[in-house]
Design a protein around this motif. Structure first.
Motif, PDB file in Angstrom:
ATOM      1  N   SER A  23       0.831  -1.199   0.000  1.00  0.00           N
ATOM      2  CA  SER A  23       0.000   0.000   0.000  1.00  0.00           C
ATOM      3  C   SER A  23       0.869   1.254   0.000  1.00  0.00           C
ATOM      4  CB  SER A  23      -0.934   0.002   1.217  1.00  0.00           C
ATOM      5  OG  SER A  23      -0.179   0.004   2.427  1.00  0.00           O
ATOM      6  N   THR A  24       2.049   1.181   0.634  1.00  0.00           N
ATOM      7  CA  THR A  24       2.974   2.306   0.625  1.00  0.00           C
ATOM      8  C   THR A  24       3.465   2.581  -0.791  1.00  0.00           C
ATOM      9  OG1 THR A  24       3.700   1.801   2.877  1.00  0.00           O
ATOM     10  CG2 THR A  24       5.146   3.193   1.550  1.00  0.00           C
ATOM     11  N   LEU A  25       3.727   1.523  -1.553  1.00  0.00           N
ATOM     12  CA  LEU A  25       4.158   1.701  -2.941  1.00  0.00           C
ATOM     13  C   LEU A  25       3.102   2.379  -3.783  1.00  0.00           C
ATOM     14  CD1 LEU A  25       5.920  -1.714  -3.732  1.00  0.00           C
ATOM     15  CD2 LEU A  25       7.000   0.485  -3.252  1.00  0.00           C
ATOM     16  N   ASP A  26       1.818   2.181  -3.428  1.00  0.00           N
ATOM     17  CA  ASP A  26       0.717   2.753  -4.200  1.00  0.00           C
ATOM     18  C   ASP A  26       0.437   4.209  -3.860  1.00  0.00           C
ATOM     19  OD1 ASP A  26      -0.043   0.648  -5.903  1.00  0.00           O
ATOM     20  OD2 ASP A  26      -0.998  -0.383  -4.233  1.00  0.00           O
ATOM     21  N   GLN A  27       0.937   4.688  -2.733  1.00  0.00           N
ATOM     22  CA  GLN A  27       0.632   6.047  -2.305  1.00  0.00           C
ATOM     23  C   GLN A  27       1.281   7.071  -3.233  1.00  0.00           C
ATOM     24  OE1 GLN A  27       1.850   6.464   1.775  1.00  0.00           O
ATOM     25  NE2 GLN A  27       0.302   5.043   2.551  1.00  0.00           N
ATOM     26  N   GLU A  28       0.516   8.100  -3.595  1.00  0.00           N
ATOM     27  CA  GLU A  28       1.050   9.148  -4.457  1.00  0.00           C
ATOM     28  C   GLU A  28       2.068  10.000  -3.711  1.00  0.00           C
ATOM     29  OE1 GLU A  28      -1.558  11.570  -6.641  1.00  0.00           O
ATOM     30  OE2 GLU A  28      -2.634   9.901  -7.604  1.00  0.00           O
ATOM     31  N   LEU A  29       3.143  10.339  -4.398  1.00  0.00           N
ATOM     32  CA  LEU A  29       4.185  11.175  -3.823  1.00  0.00           C
ATOM     33  C   LEU A  29       3.837  12.649  -4.041  1.00  0.00           C
ATOM     34  CD1 LEU A  29       7.218   9.175  -5.259  1.00  0.00           C
ATOM     35  CD2 LEU A  29       6.290   9.017  -2.945  1.00  0.00           C
ATOM     36  N   PRO A  30       4.021  13.496  -3.030  1.00  0.00           N
ATOM     37  CA  PRO A  30       3.702  14.922  -3.209  1.00  0.00           C
ATOM     38  C   PRO A  30       4.598  15.568  -4.252  1.00  0.00           C
ATOM     39  CG  PRO A  30       4.884  14.554  -1.129  1.00  0.00           C
ATOM     40  CD  PRO A  30       4.545  13.200  -1.674  1.00  0.00           C
ATOM     41  N   SER A  31       3.992  16.155  -5.273  1.00  0.00           N
ATOM     42  CA  SER A  31       4.778  16.729  -6.368  1.00  0.00           C
ATOM     43  C   SER A  31       5.442  18.047  -5.981  1.00  0.00           C
ATOM     44  CB  SER A  31       3.891  16.946  -7.594  1.00  0.00           C
ATOM     45  OG  SER A  31       2.815  17.816  -7.266  1.00  0.00           O
TER      46      SER A  31
END
Length: 315
Positions: A23-31
């Motif tokens: 689920s961590t891999l799926d989280q969007e990174l803040p741009s």
């Protein structure tokens, strides 16, 4: 600089990854992570201890300019180098990785931790990868480029193998063809060649994987998923002259690795398993199974030279 007390030791009793890892891999990174930030950071470290590794003359240089983070690291008097670029663009993170190394394994072992580890082998690594996405999983799934690792004659302990890219695969296969490895906790090899072409997060082996021991020649192929670490790789074995009875069970057989890079599962079969009921995502790495080099593997051929020659022709 000793980082051992800052890092949580690996728990090898855990057979499964934490439930929240994927689920961590799926989280969007803040741009906007770097928005409004600029700066630079440099370190010079005479000796760095990390897990079982001890690196000398480490230089770390990080530069953040206009939302572009560039990280450059070198060690062992320039024998190892890593260059990482990270930049947001159109709502995605663009990642570029370049890694080269040409070292002797024995020189990298932290002797204060394990003075008896006898690992030694000349190793060269060349990797060039890039990808983009809004999450780590998307970045992994978009990765493209190549990875090559060459190893010369030497020994490899289980502990050191876990620190090498695909070292667990090498160690697992060599355990099968080296009858003394179980009690000595190390394997011996004359050479190994790993080359992966990466496209859309899938690493395949169009030029093959090769290994050689004093008793056995091995050449194989397969695929690896970067986001999950899933592997399906198969090696064909050919005995060299003077084969002992202890190796009769793996001579002229197929050694197949499945599972993940962290926990590969090894099986020995009298015939190829990959050509029967193989998962669709694997087919890109299996062209070697039908290549003349695979069919011509013999006791007198050198599989490492065959794969390297194929790579040279590609270049």
């Amino acid at each position: 600089l000793d980082l051992a007390h800052l890092l949580k030791p690996e728990d090898k009793t855990k057979s499964e990854a934490p439930a929240d890892q994927w689920s961590t891999l799926d989280q969007e990174l803040p741009s906007d992570l770097f928005s409004g930030l600029e700066g630079a950071l440099k370190f010079k470290i005479r000796r760095l201890r990390l897990f079982a590794t001890e690196l000398e003359s480490v230089d770390l240089d990080a530069q953040l300019r206009r939302d572009h983070l560039k990280f450059v690291a070198g060690a062992e008097q320039g024998k190892m180098a890593v260059d990482i670029g990270l930049k947001p663009h159109d709502g995605e993170w663009h990642v570029a990785l370049r890694h080269t190394a040409k070292v002797e394994l024995g020189e990298l072992i932290d002797r204060s931790r394990d003075p008896h580890d006898r690992s030694k082998s000349p190793v060269s690594i060349d990797a060039d990868l890039e990808g983009a996405g809004k999450s780590l999983k998307q970045i992994f799934n978009s990765m493209r480029g190549h990875f090559t690792m060459l190893m010369g004659e030497g020994e490899l302990s289980e502990d050191v193998s876990t620190r090498l890219p695909l070292g667990g695969v090498l160690y697992s296969v060599l355990q099968v063809v080296d009858p003394t490895s179980g009690r000595e906790k190390r394997v011996r090899l004359e050479c190994a060649v790993i080359h992966l072409d990466v496209s859309d997060g899938l690493a395949t082996t169009p030029h093959g994987l090769a290994m050689r021991t004093k008793d056995m020649n091995l050449i194989g192929g397969g695929s690896l998923k970067l986001d999950s670490g899933e592997i399906d790789v198969e090696f064909k074995t050919a005995p060299r002259k003077g084969l002992g009875l202890s190796l009769a069970g793996v001579a002229d057989r197929f050694i197949r690795l499945t599972g993940t890079l962290a926990e590969p599962t090894v099986g020995v079969n009298p015939r190829s398993a990959l050509t029967h009921g193989t998962a669709a995502w694997l087919t890109g790495g299996l062209s070697l199974l039908f290549d003349n080099a695979f069919r011509r593997l013999t006791s007198s051929s050198n599989p490492c030279e065959a794969v390297q020659k194929s790579l040279t022709k590609k270049q």
